[in-house]
Design an enzyme around this catalytic site. Structure first.
Site, short mmCIF file in Angstrom:
data_model
loop_
_atom_site.label_atom_id
_atom_site.label_comp_id
_atom_site.label_asym_id
_atom_site.label_seq_id
_atom_site.Cartn_x
_atom_site.Cartn_y
_atom_site.Cartn_z
N LYS A 88 0.84 -1.20 0.00
CA LYS A 88 0.00 0.00 0.00
C LYS A 88 0.88 1.25 0.00
O LYS A 88 0.70 2.15 -0.80
CB LYS A 88 -0.91 -0.04 1.24
CG LYS A 88 -1.82 1.15 1.35
CD LYS A 88 -2.81 0.97 2.50
CE LYS A 88 -3.54 2.29 2.76
NZ LYS A 88 -4.47 2.20 3.87
N GLU A 90 10.54 -4.87 4.43
CA GLU A 90 10.60 -6.27 4.03
C GLU A 90 10.27 -6.43 2.55
O GLU A 90 10.96 -7.12 1.79
CB GLU A 90 9.59 -7.11 4.84
CG GLU A 90 9.90 -7.23 6.31
CD GLU A 90 9.23 -6.14 7.15
OE1 GLU A 90 9.01 -5.03 6.61
OE2 GLU A 90 8.94 -6.39 8.33
N GLY A 109 -4.92 -1.91 5.06
CA GLY A 109 -4.10 -3.04 4.60
C GLY A 109 -4.76 -4.38 4.86
O GLY A 109 -4.85 -5.25 3.98
N ARG A 110 -5.27 -4.57 6.08
CA ARG A 110 -5.84 -5.87 6.45
C ARG A 110 -7.25 -6.06 5.91
O ARG A 110 -7.88 -7.09 6.16
CB ARG A 110 -5.78 -6.07 7.97
CG ARG A 110 -6.42 -4.95 8.77
CD ARG A 110 -6.01 -5.04 10.24
NE ARG A 110 -6.47 -3.89 11.01
CZ ARG A 110 -5.82 -2.74 11.12
NH1 ARG A 110 -4.66 -2.57 10.45
NH2 ARG A 110 -6.28 -1.77 11.86
N GLU A 143 -4.59 -6.69 14.86
CA GLU A 143 -4.11 -5.37 14.46
C GLU A 143 -5.26 -4.35 14.56
O GLU A 143 -5.03 -3.16 14.74
CB GLU A 143 -3.54 -5.42 13.03
CG GLU A 143 -2.50 -4.34 12.77
CD GLU A 143 -1.77 -4.50 11.45
OE1 GLU A 143 -2.41 -4.36 10.40
OE2 GLU A 143 -0.55 -4.76 11.44
N HIS A 155 -4.40 -33.37 18.41
CA HIS A 155 -3.29 -34.19 18.91
C HIS A 155 -2.15 -33.31 19.41
O HIS A 155 -1.01 -33.77 19.53
CB HIS A 155 -2.81 -35.14 17.81
CG HIS A 155 -3.91 -36.07 17.38
ND1 HIS A 155 -4.14 -37.27 17.99
CD2 HIS A 155 -4.87 -35.93 16.44
CE1 HIS A 155 -5.18 -37.87 17.43
NE2 HIS A 155 -5.65 -37.06 16.48
N LYS A 168 9.49 -0.64 14.13
CA LYS A 168 10.07 -0.25 12.83
C LYS A 168 11.10 0.85 13.03
O LYS A 168 12.19 0.81 12.45
CB LYS A 168 8.97 0.29 11.90
CG LYS A 168 8.01 -0.73 11.34
CD LYS A 168 7.06 -0.06 10.35
CE LYS A 168 5.89 -0.94 9.99
NZ LYS A 168 4.87 -0.25 9.20
O1 F6P Z 1 3.24 -2.97 9.70
C1 F6P Z 1 1.88 -3.15 9.62
C2 F6P Z 1 1.37 -2.87 8.25
O2 F6P Z 1 1.27 -1.50 8.06
C3 F6P Z 1 0.03 -3.55 8.01
O3 F6P Z 1 -1.03 -2.86 8.52
C4 F6P Z 1 0.04 -3.70 6.55
O4 F6P Z 1 -0.91 -4.66 6.14
C5 F6P Z 1 1.46 -4.12 6.30
O5 F6P Z 1 2.20 -3.39 7.25
C6 F6P Z 1 1.98 -3.91 4.92
O6 F6P Z 1 1.98 -2.57 4.55
P1 F6P Z 1 2.18 -2.15 3.04
O7 F6P Z 1 1.07 -2.74 2.25
O8 F6P Z 1 2.13 -0.65 3.04
O9 F6P Z 1 3.51 -2.65 2.58
#
Ligand code: F6P
Length: 548
Positions: free
Chosen positions: A206, A212, A267-268, A353, A384, A512
């Protein structure tokens, strides 16, 4: 405004829990043969049976009074009308618009958002169709055989969960991969068997600033260029899904190959947007539209149904009952369907979240528990492993059992066995096994009396452990859409009751920030005195023991 835990409705519930606590569900079932029928809702091909909960009809009435007191009705309408419910980021919360298949106008800032949504859907349709048909080729003219989605959090878990859940609908000769972790192992192990000439990367972020995702994206880009040797290849092998066109161009992806979404999509809550591109490629756009349709149907139910018959509202209220009055800190999601195996992970982000918050929308610390820990795994494996604790441990763990009535893989009596196990667990949790029953069982097995005395306490099950059962006709795209939307709205209503903002996530920021301070210290062997002795010591240890 009176805090929620100071209201009459809250106090009435707290007092009522004291009355309900000693009641045994097995007695309630015996007293009322209609209990299951009265405490079931069927909607969108999903049957919710919530009768195995520690509730009476009065409990439900009191919970519904709480819902009325916080104006659940008003909040659901406000969400659908594009109000800026996410006050800390000054944004609307309009994932429902993304699946508004009736296409009626939804206004945000004086503009109907539907034409923009439909344009992106058409763009997804064209692109996914071209990839699936082989019309979209890699740089050397070969059709795409592997699609790698690089994203994290909401830009990974939704598409990953849905692609896995809908595997029976996937195109067999197109393989989907998901890379999220910044651990190089994730991307390198994924790329190892792939052919760069036939691999397509979707960089899903987003913000397009997530460490990452960008690190993995650059590694993928280098891998591609090493093999194909020409910068021009990037345009045929990389597309982006983002709200940030500027950053996408900086990365080197032509914005022609960018799929847009908007800041009012959290995002979620984004799998319904262009973040769902891997889903559209995997199952085809017609099935993607069905997924949206199923979610839309649940949206309509949520928006219009009376609160007492409203599936997301009922599930939300039951959750509040256990978290705030029965002191349950966790909630288990137990899908009895191998294809739904990522659902617990997905709901972990969606719920934790959203409602893992300690201050109200007005910034005041809450004095009551909010979002529970969400966890679980698929199928009988958990039985199990950790079900022991759910049955006989000291914590109360409400469970959601989710199972399709019809399997995609009917083979012998597998599905009957799976179904029997699922029902047996919820029944066992509810009924338990009394001292008398346990003793009788051991006597009947011929056990000697001394041994019975030694073992008796171990073989008693207290029971009275609550669960919901959700029966889904079959995990089709539309039923899955309804199921996900059900949980989204449940989470929203819980946030409304707890008076938290379910749509921001400031809690992820501090880690972060500190990682960005520690990273150069690890790379450059800088002095690390600004940390506590633990963190500094760990950094020093890293330097001392790092090879090469
Ligand atoms: O670190 C949390 C977060 O902001 C989430 O809410 C989001 O889904 C994820 O990181 C990824 O963010 P982006 O889509 O901006 O890379």
């Amino acid at each position: 405004m009176t805090e929620i835990d100071q209201t009459e409705e809250w106090t009435a519930l707290a007092n009522h829990w004291a009355e309900v606590k000693p009641l045994q569900m097995r007695d309630l079932f015996q007293q009322s043969p209609e209990r299951a029928e009265q405490m079931s809702i069927r909607q969108c091909g999903i049957l919710l049976d919530y009768s195995k909960n520690r509730i009476t009809s009065r409990s439900m009435n009191l919970l519904l009074e709480l819902a009325q007191a916080v104006d659940v009705d008003g909040w659901r309408r406000r969400m659908f009308s594009g109000e800026r419910l996410n006050i800390t980021e000054n944004r609307a919360v309009l994932h429902v618009a993304l699946r508004n298949r009736s296409n009626h106008p939804i206004w945000y800032d004086g503009e109907d958002v539907m034409p923009g949504i439909n344009t992106v859907l058409k763009q997804m349709e064209a692109f996914s169709g071209a990839v699936r048909s082989g019309e979209w080729t890699g740089y050397t003219g070969k059709p795409i055989s592997d699609v790698v989605n690089i994203g994290i959090g909401g830009s990974n878990l939704g598409p990953l969960m849905v692609c896995e859940a809908l595997k029976p609908y996937q195109k067999a000769d197109l393989r989907m991969h998901f890379v999220s972790n910044v651990d190089a192992t994730h991307i390198l192990e994924t790329l190892r068997p792939l052919d760069p000439e036939t691999t397509l990367f979707i960089i899903a972020s987003k913000t397009f600033t997530t460490q990452e995702t960008l690190t993995n994206a650059y590694t993928a880009r280098n891998w591609l260029l090493q093999k194909l040797g020409d910068e021009k290849a990037v345009a045929r092998h990389f597309v982006a899904v983002s709200t940030n066109g500027e950053r996408v161009s900086q990365f080197g992806i032509d914005t022609e190959n960018m799929f847009e979404f908007w800041d009012w999509v959290g995002g979620r809550y984004s799998l319904w947007s262009a973040i769902g591109l891997p889903i559209a490629i995997a199952i085809g756009m017609d099935s993607f539209y069905e997924l949206l349709q199923g979610a839309h149907e649940m949206d309509q139910h949520f928006l219009h149904a009376d609160l007492s018959e409203n599936m997301p509202v009922i599930m939300a209220l039951l959750g509040i009952w256990y978290v705030d009055f029965a002191n349950a800190g966790t909630h288990a999601i137990l899908p009895y369907d191998q294809y739904l195996r990522y659902l617990p992970d997905y709901l972990q982000q969606a719920d934790m979240e959203s409602n893992g918050k300690r201050v109200t929308r007005f910034g005041r610390p809450v004095d009551y528990p909010t979002g529970p820990v969400i966890w679980g795994t698929a199928g009988t494996d958990g039985q199990h492993a950790y079900y022991q604790l759910i049955h006989q441990g000291t914590q109360l763990i409400p469970c959601d059992f989710i199972i399709p009535v019809n399997s995609h893989n009917e083979s012998g009596d597998h599905h009957e066995k799976l179904f029997a196990n699922c029902l047996a667990q919820s029944e066992a949790l509810m009924r338990g096994k009394t001292r008398v029953e346990a003793r009788e069982e051991m006597v009947a097995s011929g056990m000697d009396p001394d041994h019975i005395v030694d073992l008796l306490h171990h073989r008693i099950f207290p029971g009275n452990r609550p669960s919901n059962t959700l029966l889904v006709d079959k995990i089709t795209p539309s039923r899955l859409g309804s199921l996900i939307a059900l949980y989204e709205h449940k989470i929203f209503i819980q946030g409304v009751i707890w008076r938290v903002n379910s749509f921001d996530q400031w809690g992820v920021e501090l880690g972060k920030q500190l990682a960005s301070v520690i990273l150069p210290e690890l790379k450059e062997e800088r002095q690390t005195t600004n940390h506590d002795s633990s963190t500094s010591g760990l950094i020093t240890y890293f330097h001392r023991h790092r090879k090469g």
